[in-house]
Design an enzyme around this catalytic site. Sequence first.
Site, mmCIF file in Angstrom:
data_model
loop_
_atom_site.group_PDB
_atom_site.id
_atom_site.type_symbol
_atom_site.label_atom_id
_atom_site.label_comp_id
_atom_site.label_asym_id
_atom_site.label_seq_id
_atom_site.Cartn_x
_atom_site.Cartn_y
_atom_site.Cartn_z
ATOM 1 N N LEU A 1 0.612 -1.110 -0.075
ATOM 2 C CA LEU A 1 0.024 0.008 -0.051
ATOM 3 C C LEU A 1 0.671 1.250 0.016
ATOM 4 O O LEU A 1 1.966 0.917 0.591
ATOM 5 C CB LEU A 1 -1.001 -0.205 1.886
ATOM 6 C CG LEU A 1 -1.589 -1.213 1.145
ATOM 7 C CD1 LEU A 1 -2.499 -0.800 3.087
ATOM 8 C CD2 LEU A 1 -2.805 -0.945 0.521
ATOM 9 N N ASP A 2 0.437 2.361 -0.796
ATOM 10 C CA ASP A 2 0.947 3.683 -1.015
ATOM 11 C C ASP A 2 1.149 3.676 0.857
ATOM 12 O O ASP A 2 0.539 3.884 1.680
ATOM 13 C CB ASP A 2 0.806 5.092 -1.648
ATOM 14 C CG ASP A 2 0.753 4.383 -3.078
ATOM 15 O OD1 ASP A 2 1.704 3.387 -3.588
ATOM 16 O OD2 ASP A 2 -0.222 5.029 -3.545
ATOM 17 N N ARG A 3 2.030 4.795 0.853
ATOM 18 C CA ARG A 3 3.225 5.077 2.452
ATOM 19 C C ARG A 3 1.806 6.149 2.917
ATOM 20 O O ARG A 3 1.003 6.201 4.025
ATOM 21 C CB ARG A 3 3.959 6.298 2.572
ATOM 22 C CG ARG A 3 4.575 7.014 3.508
ATOM 23 C CD ARG A 3 5.500 7.584 3.069
ATOM 24 N NE ARG A 3 5.635 8.601 2.297
ATOM 25 C CZ ARG A 3 4.900 9.915 2.616
ATOM 26 N NH1 ARG A 3 4.518 9.874 4.305
ATOM 27 N NH2 ARG A 3 5.279 10.885 2.335
ATOM 28 N N LEU A 4 0.731 6.812 1.874
ATOM 29 C CA LEU A 4 -0.103 7.862 2.872
ATOM 30 C C LEU A 4 -1.287 7.045 2.334
ATOM 31 O O LEU A 4 -2.118 7.712 2.566
ATOM 32 C CB LEU A 4 -0.392 9.156 1.235
ATOM 33 C CG LEU A 4 0.557 10.293 1.896
ATOM 34 C CD1 LEU A 4 0.650 11.119 0.842
ATOM 35 C CD2 LEU A 4 1.366 9.950 3.309
ATOM 36 N N THR A 5 -1.610 5.493 2.549
ATOM 37 C CA THR A 5 -2.743 5.114 2.309
ATOM 38 C C THR A 5 -2.843 3.922 2.898
ATOM 39 O O THR A 5 -1.310 3.607 4.183
ATOM 40 C CB THR A 5 -2.684 3.682 0.804
ATOM 41 O OG1 THR A 5 -2.766 4.903 -0.059
ATOM 42 C CG2 THR A 5 -4.184 3.351 1.197
#
Length: 221
Positions: A195-199
Amino acid sequence: MKKGKSRLRSKSESSAAFDMSIVIAQLPVPLPVPSIDDSNRNHLLEHHSHLHTRIRIVKPYLYTFQSYAKARWLGRSILDIYQTEFGSYAKSYYHGAILQGRILVGGNQVDPSYLVQNSDVLTHTVHLHEPAVAVSSSLSKDKDVMIEVIAETDTLLVVCKPCTVPVHACGEYRENCLMRILEPQYGKLYNIHRLDRLTSGILMIAKCPIAAQTLSLALRS
């Protein structure tokens, strides 16, 4: 800054870390000033805001990035290489770092005009400040829990990844990533998906490479 580079380094660099002092990050929500305890071997601080937000802060530390000479670097000065290939700092910074021995070639101090040769190993030691990341809600029954584990088997972990935490070490994040947070308790872990860092969301992590490969293939099929 050139495309594809982080603020501090090329993606090709690897490193070894040494801990230094503690700093307190500034956040957009009011936080109490924590007491500083140098006996804390984890080098971490947790803060609780009025919104029940918890963050994980890693003490700044010396970090040595290592790069192997590339074909396009051969015959070029080490100063030119750091200025053009990495470009995170001004030319004057790299010049000073070379003269002060923070940038070395094969572990030896060289002149800024040194021409890089085949098989040279370049190292650059910096004082690294990792960004703080959010961890599991302070409403958790166990305040030591930083990542909520939803399910666990002999080969698999299912966790709830908080927003702002990268899955693996990248860019400015080395100790403040999901794998590094979990591995002291669970040992070596392996990515299945990311998952993306901001997700934030549910993430599956394997405890062995065979499980990681099998489940990764299953997700793609």
